[in-house]
Design an enzyme around this catalytic site. Structure first.
Site, PDB file in Angstrom:
ATOM      1  N   TYR A  33       8.734  -2.553  -1.012  1.00 48.59           N
ATOM      2  CA  TYR A  33       8.590  -2.787   0.747  1.00 48.59           C
ATOM      3  C   TYR A  33       7.531  -2.368   0.902  1.00 48.59           C
ATOM      4  CZ  TYR A  33       9.081   2.585  -0.703  1.00 48.59           C
ATOM      5  OH  TYR A  33       8.546   3.666  -1.057  1.00 48.59           O
ATOM      6  N   ARG A  52      -0.966  -4.898   0.959  1.00 43.64           N
ATOM      7  CA  ARG A  52       0.266  -4.016  -0.366  1.00 43.64           C
ATOM      8  C   ARG A  52       0.931  -5.131  -0.176  1.00 43.64           C
ATOM      9  NH1 ARG A  52       0.866   1.333   0.220  1.00 43.64           N
ATOM     10  NH2 ARG A  52       2.189   0.838   1.564  1.00 43.64           N
ATOM     11  N   ARG A 101      23.953 -12.798 -13.322  1.00 44.79           N
ATOM     12  CA  ARG A 101      23.044 -11.533 -13.735  1.00 44.79           C
ATOM     13  C   ARG A 101      21.896 -11.623 -14.763  1.00 44.79           C
ATOM     14  NH1 ARG A 101      23.295  -6.779 -16.450  1.00 44.79           N
ATOM     15  NH2 ARG A 101      22.029  -4.622 -15.497  1.00 44.79           N
ATOM     16  N   LYS A 148       4.871  -0.897  -4.995  1.00 39.19           N
ATOM     17  CA  LYS A 148       5.392   0.174  -4.226  1.00 39.19           C
ATOM     18  C   LYS A 148       7.247  -1.023  -4.276  1.00 39.19           C
ATOM     19  CE  LYS A 148       5.941   1.986   0.615  1.00 39.19           C
ATOM     20  NZ  LYS A 148       6.193   2.943   0.389  1.00 39.19           N
ATOM     21  N   GLU A 181       1.043  13.007  -6.795  1.00 40.42           N
ATOM     22  CA  GLU A 181       1.287  12.453  -5.481  1.00 40.42           C
ATOM     23  C   GLU A 181       2.258  13.202  -5.181  1.00 40.42           C
ATOM     24  OE1 GLU A 181       1.441   8.340  -4.346  1.00 40.42           O
ATOM     25  OE2 GLU A 181       2.562   8.305  -6.332  1.00 40.42           O
ATOM     26  N   LEU A 206       0.533   5.988  -5.706  1.00 40.98           N
ATOM     27  CA  LEU A 206       0.449   4.462  -4.777  1.00 40.98           C
ATOM     28  C   LEU A 206      -0.371   4.955  -3.999  1.00 40.98           C
ATOM     29  CD1 LEU A 206       2.115   1.796  -4.075  1.00 40.98           C
ATOM     30  CD2 LEU A 206       3.178   3.498  -1.997  1.00 40.98           C
TER      31      LEU A 206
END
Ligand SMILES: Cc1ncc(COP(=O)(O)O)c(C=O)c1O
Length: 294
Positions: A33, A52, A101, A148, A181, A206
């Site tokens: 995302y 990114r 799945r 991310k 972070e 990140l």
């Protein structure tokens, strides 16, 4: 004003926006995302965020959800316009798509693309005048934090812990005692010699887009910086501390684990960099704009 979400080619009323139960984002957190801020109708650091996004997709061998970046940018702008967002964010999520799945990647699945928006106060004056409190906590995440990914349970647990402690953010601490972070931001301190310190971008963190822009702005303003790990003890004893992210820009930190940082007020460099980033976001900062290319 009606609120729309974008789901796989359609602008749907937000309440009707759905993805399938066998979407791999739902089943495996197999998705990535981005959050891009909208300031005065302008997308902030859009290029960095979309670069990114591509990088995250590439690391996971996930296909791009749209034929071109231009098409993606058009959808972003259309949704922002339809939802009347002047100041706020647009959220983009791409998953590997819908498939029976199975852990292994399916071979012919179309990625799912979802976008939503939110209005937001980008200049919360009370918070900025006081600065925010953070608490430290073990970093219990996986080892590819440079991607991310939507697998955010450790960060959700961390944010909950921080909220229960009356703190704005959780700063996560690696096994060696250094801060990696924030749960949804990058962590910074200022040394007694007025040098900014933030961790170097490896797979342990990140690489924040705001972080990268703030480093460029610091260089422009002649502020020295070091990209290196720092311990909790060093942070607590720092002259200043602050955090950066797309939604919070540069936000001063005035308390870590209940201990006052500096004189307890937002630091001089934090305030200066917040101002510089705000102007940059508004499109007023010629140097950094130029550095971004045409
Ligand atoms: C773990 C983590 N670090 C750093 C950031 C800041 O990144 P950016 O400046 O690109 O928003 C975020 C943003 O969500 C994050 O989730």
């Amino acid at each position: 004003m009606p609120r729309y979400a974008y789901v796989n080619g359609q602008y749907l009323p937000h309440r009707d926006a759905m993805v399938h139960v066998e979407d791999r984002g739902f089943q495996f957190a197999d998705g990535v995302y981005e959050v891009v801020t909208v300031q005065d109708g302008r997308l902030v650091d859009e290029e960095g965020h979309l670069n990114r996004l591509n990088r995250s997709l590439g690391e996971l061998q996930m296909a791009s959800p749209m034929a071109s970046r231009t098409a993606l940018e058009l959808v972003m702008r259309t949704l922002i316009r339809r939802n009347g967002v002047v100041n706020g964010i647009i959220y983009l999520q791409v998953t590997r798509g819908v498939a029976p799945r199975d852990f292994r990647y399916p071979s012919r699945t179309k990625p799912t693309l979802v976008m939503t928006t939110r209005h937001m106060d980008l200049n919360p004056v009370a918070r900025l005048e006081r600065g925010v409190a953070v608490i430290t906590m073990p970093d219990i995440r996986w080892k590819r934090r440079d991607i991310k990914s939507v697998a955010l349970l450790p960060q959700a647990m961390g944010k909950q812990m921080a909220a229960e402690a009356g703190a704005f953010e959780g700063w996560m601490v690696d096994d060696d005692g250094t801060i990696t972070e924030g749960c949804s931001s990058n962590a910074w301190i200022v040394t007694d010699d007025n040098v900014l310190v933030t961790r170097e971008p490896t797979t342990r963190i990140l690489n924040g887009i705001t972080r990268q822009s703030v480093l460029r702005l610091a260089a422009d303003e002649g502020i020295g910086f070091e990209e290196r790990p720092f311990s909790v003890a060093e942070a607590r004893a720092a002259k200043e501390a602050f955090l950066t992210s797309a939604t919070t820009y540069v936000t001063p930190v005035t308390q870590i684990d209940g201990e006052t940082i500096g004189d307890g007020l937002p630091g001089r460099l934090a305030r200066r960099l917040r101002q510089a980033y705000w102007q940059y976001a508004a499109g007023d900062h010629a140097d950094v704009q130029a550095a971004k290319g045409p």
